[in-house]
Design a protein around this motif. Structure first.
Motif, short mmCIF file in Angstrom:
data_model
loop_
_atom_site.label_atom_id
_atom_site.label_comp_id
_atom_site.label_asym_id
_atom_site.label_seq_id
_atom_site.Cartn_x
_atom_site.Cartn_y
_atom_site.Cartn_z
N ASN A 106 -12.41 5.08 1.46
CA ASN A 106 -11.36 4.70 2.40
C ASN A 106 -11.80 5.04 3.81
O ASN A 106 -11.98 6.23 4.12
CB ASN A 106 -10.07 5.46 2.09
N PHE A 146 0.87 -1.18 0.00
CA PHE A 146 0.00 0.00 0.00
C PHE A 146 0.90 1.22 0.00
O PHE A 146 1.61 1.48 0.98
CB PHE A 146 -0.89 -0.04 1.24
N PRO A 172 1.95 2.14 7.04
CA PRO A 172 2.32 2.67 5.73
C PRO A 172 3.64 2.07 5.23
O PRO A 172 4.38 1.44 5.99
CB PRO A 172 2.47 4.16 5.99
N GLU A 216 1.14 5.09 0.11
CA GLU A 216 0.42 6.34 0.34
C GLU A 216 1.42 7.47 0.39
O GLU A 216 2.49 7.36 0.99
CB GLU A 216 -0.35 6.31 1.66
N HIS A 272 -9.14 -2.35 7.70
CA HIS A 272 -7.93 -1.70 8.21
C HIS A 272 -7.84 -1.90 9.72
O HIS A 272 -8.83 -1.72 10.42
CB HIS A 272 -7.97 -0.18 7.96
N TYR A 303 -4.80 -1.06 12.91
CA TYR A 303 -3.49 -0.80 13.51
C TYR A 303 -3.66 -1.15 14.99
O TYR A 303 -4.35 -0.43 15.72
CB TYR A 303 -3.11 0.67 13.35
N TRP A 328 3.97 9.51 10.72
CA TRP A 328 3.26 8.32 11.20
C TRP A 328 4.29 7.22 11.45
O TRP A 328 5.10 6.93 10.58
CB TRP A 328 2.28 7.88 10.10
N GLY A 362 -5.42 5.49 1.07
CA GLY A 362 -5.42 6.16 2.29
C GLY A 362 -6.21 7.48 2.31
O GLY A 362 -6.97 7.83 1.43
N CYS A 363 -6.00 8.10 3.46
CA CYS A 363 -6.64 9.39 3.69
C CYS A 363 -6.35 10.35 2.54
O CYS A 363 -7.13 11.25 2.25
CB CYS A 363 -6.14 9.99 4.99
O1 AHR Z 1 -1.74 4.50 6.69
C1 AHR Z 1 -1.95 5.75 7.25
C2 AHR Z 1 -3.43 6.10 7.31
O2 AHR Z 1 -4.09 5.22 8.15
C3 AHR Z 1 -4.20 5.98 6.03
O3 AHR Z 1 -4.11 7.11 5.26
C4 AHR Z 1 -5.60 5.78 6.48
O4 AHR Z 1 -6.35 5.05 5.55
C5 AHR Z 1 -5.45 5.14 7.81
O5 AHR Z 1 -6.19 5.77 8.77
#
Ligand code: AHR
Length: 673
Positions: free
Chosen positions: A397, A55, A524, A57, A456, A458, A534, A269-270
């Protein structure tokens, strides 16, 4: 939850449940072995051949200042205070006066090189001296290598000669020099040009520095009193990845290629939401001649030139054998847009939806249509007459599943289903592994009979161990799964070995469920040191170096040792809660049987392995171990990896013993030849 109440008691669910591990840290009694049985004599389950992808971004300076090989910063004078308060169109450019020279710079917008690229720099020379001009030091630094060719280019026109509004010989050309300079001001390479006429003209030169310089300057000097307009001032290394013009940084692209990703999801992503309901990432702004692309504020708060645009993304996919998975918005902006966390979602006015949907249809035509079609011709004009073969499209997304979202998503989906049934539309299920948006996203996807849904999460390393069974009970008749963003997050967000091993364990569960989980990608991917927004990320980098994480190594090992069928793999006699996971896949191209064992415990685990029905076994298997005693191990930038895979051979037979080392991923690759 997409758990089918109608789940049949299928054999694979039964086998899967046997392979699950409970989670209380207990070590096996001394001398006792855990049984790992690989049943190659049972029917193998076909799994996705595209399970492991990436992925990409554009956050953390992943594109400009990252993968995109452009070395100069703010090449088109479109930086803006909407991106960062201290930025403006002249940011990262310094006025240079040499000898007795004098002059100043201004900002032009009355005769742009293209309407999409409104600003340009005006260089005014009042006294030539040894030259007056502008300099750029790139993204934090401008590293040059001796003997390496750099392609410099700029657009220019002559505004006036002599004095503005005053006397001057307008028939004369303005002499200009391009220089690559070392920190001490010495010239490493140089080219000369003459600027005449009032038409924007592109000038190019190849510059080859005579010495290496980590912190060079790119300098453009004019040598007569007068004024010159400048735009798209650019410097690229010639040897980009695969030698592509307007290409990618070779080392970073190679690190990505080395993962062997089967697909690339992009550009976010965002990021795809952009900054507001009409300020979404518009693929049409990213194709065509560079000077005609529409630069924009990246929703992560910096500038995107769109030099790395859809053509470049698709080309990169093809260069590394990955399927393109572009993502577009579902006609709504992010629920966090407009500085209103959670309350910012707005839909495009319904009257604008047909136009927006047409843009999506145009994207498909651009990617797959013949060179004679309207948008296929745009692709062909960029040098690619053959279609790219797009088959996936992400729509939305992490959106809040509101009535506004549903209405617009359904409009898009209905048109795509009718006009492009060959395209797999991937829906969205919110930002978390469970909860309201997750449930609603899945219910909506089932209602629309979507082919695939993007999940998604995390979460902590422990979550991955606790959820190895997540997909075992997913409805095989419903939408398939794309685990589009995931990563194991330590409290302090470091890329520890513990996080990488937890992900490895989870990936064995994705292999086991590769019939329903079709795609997965860690997130990411890229992060530039000094601009990382991030953590954790898979690959860190600076201006000249690439720093893969331990999580990268896990992804790479799975990418290189993937299969197309899951072979029944059962763990038994494991103490309750022991962190142990395993899967076996068959790669039909090589015939190899690939057994993966993941030990998340701080001690080695003794295994009694049985390879049942595997036919005539070779005496040894390729044996790869990635692990270490210290779960806290973290790679250090610039140092050799703190933990690296060790490869050798291991004697194998139908029944043999193996000790899975502490905190490790083991791969046993048993040749089928
Ligand atoms: O991967 C970073 C961000 O995490 C992405 O832009 C979003 O889709 C998610 O919240």
């Amino acid at each position: 939850m997409p758990v089918s109440k109608r789940l049949r008691r299928s054999t694979h669910a039964f086998l899967a449940l046997l392979a699950i591990v409970l989670v209380v840290p207990v070590s096996p009694a001394r001398g006792a072995s855990i049984s790992l049985e690989v049943r190659a004599d049972e029917p193998a389950r076909p799994i996705s051949t595209e399970l492991f992808g990436i992925f990409f971004e554009d956050l953390n300076y992943a594109a400009d200042g990252g993968l995109y090989a452009e070395l100069l910063q703010n090449r088109s004078f479109e930086y803006s205070a909407t991106e960062q308060a201290a930025w403006g169109p002249l940011s990262f450019w310094d006025l240079v006066r040499t000898g007795e020279g004098d002059g100043h710079v201004g900002l032009g917008n009355s005769r742009p090189v293209h309407v999409n690229n409104p600003h340009y720099l005006l260089l005014h020379v009042t006294k030539a001296g040894a030259g007056v001009g502008v300099a750029n030091r790139g993204f934090d630094q401008l590293p040059l290598e001796a003997g390496r060719a750099y392609e410099a280019s700029f657009f220019a026109y002559q505004a006036y000669m002599g004095v503005m509004w005053g006397p001057g010989d307008q028939t004369k050309a303005m002499p200009v020099t391009l220089r690559l300079e070392a920190r001490d001001g010495s010239v490493l390479a140089e080219a000369r040009f003459e600027i005449s006429g009032r038409t924007w003209t592109k000038h190019t030169a190849t510059l080859t520095p005579t010495r290496s310089e980590p912190e060079a300057r790119f300098v453009l000097l004019a040598h007569e009193p007068g004024g010159v307009a400048l735009d798209m001032v650019s410097l690229f290394p010639r040897d980009t990845f695969k030698g592509r013009a307007n290409g990618l940084r070779r080392d970073l692209a190679q690190a990505i290629a080395d993962l062997k990703p089967r697909f690339i999801r992009f550009p976010g992503g965002c990021l795809v939401h952009g900054t507001g309901v009409r300020a979404y990432y518009d693929w049409k702004h990213t194709v065509g001649p560079l000077e005609q692309r529409v630069a924009a504020r990246n929703s992560w708060g910096y500038h995107q030139t769109m030099g790395l645009g859809y053509f470049e993304y698709f080309q990169f996919c093809e260069d590394i054998g990955a399927a393109p998975v572009p993502v577009v918005t579902a006609g709504v902006c992010c629920q966090h847009a407009g500085h209103s966390p959670g309350r910012g979602q707005e839909g495009l006015p319904l009257a604008e939806m047909p136009g927006y949907i047409q843009d999506i249809l145009d994207l498909i035509e651009w990617a797959n249509g013949p060179a004679t079609s309207k948008w296929g011709a745009v692709r062909a004009a960029a040098g690619r007459p053959e279609p790219f073969g797009l088959k996936y499209l992400g729509v939305g997304n992490e959106d809040a599943i509101t009535p506004e979202f549903r209405e617009r998503f359904a409009m898009i989906e209905a048109v795509l289903r009718k006009k492009h049934p060959e395209i797999v539309v991937i829906g969205t299920s919110g930002p978390f592994a469970s909860g309201e948006d997750f449930d609603n996203g899945w219910a909506f996807a089932r209602e629309l009979k979507l082919a695939m849904v993007d999940e998604h999460y995390y979460v902590t390393p422990q979550w991955f161990w606790d959820n190895l069974a997540r997909y075992d009970t997913y409805d095989r008749a419903g939408p398939k799964v794309y685990v589009g963003e995931y990563a194991a997050h330590e409290k302090d967000r470091r890329n520890t070995l513990r996080s990488a091993i937890a992900e490895a364990a989870y990936l064995t569960s994705l292999e086991r469920n590769g019939d329903v989980v079709r795609l997965s990608s860690y997130a990411p991917l890229l992060a530039r040191r000094g601009h990382t927004q991030w953590h954790p990320d898979m690959i860190y980098f600076d201006a000249t170096r690439v720093f893969p994480s331990l999580n990268y190594t896990v992804q790479q090992l799975f990418g290189h040792h993937a299969g197309d069928a899951w072979v029944a793999t059962r763990l038994a006699d494991a103490p309750a809660g022991v962190k142990l996971a395993a899967s076996t896949v068959r790669d039909s191209a090589s015939g190899d049987l690939i057994v993966k064992i993941v030990n998340g415990e701080p001690a080695a685990l003794p295994l009694a392995i049985r390879l049942a029905g595997a036919g005539r076994l070779p005496a040894t298997a390729q044996h790869i171990v990635f692990g270490a005693a210290d779960a806290e191990a973290v790679n250090v930038d610039g140092a050799p990896p703190v933990v690296a895979p060790r490869s050798g051979t291991l004697p194998v037979s139908e029944n043999f013993h193996y000790e899975a080392p502490a905190h490790s991923l083991t791969i046993l690759r048993i040749s089928g030849r």
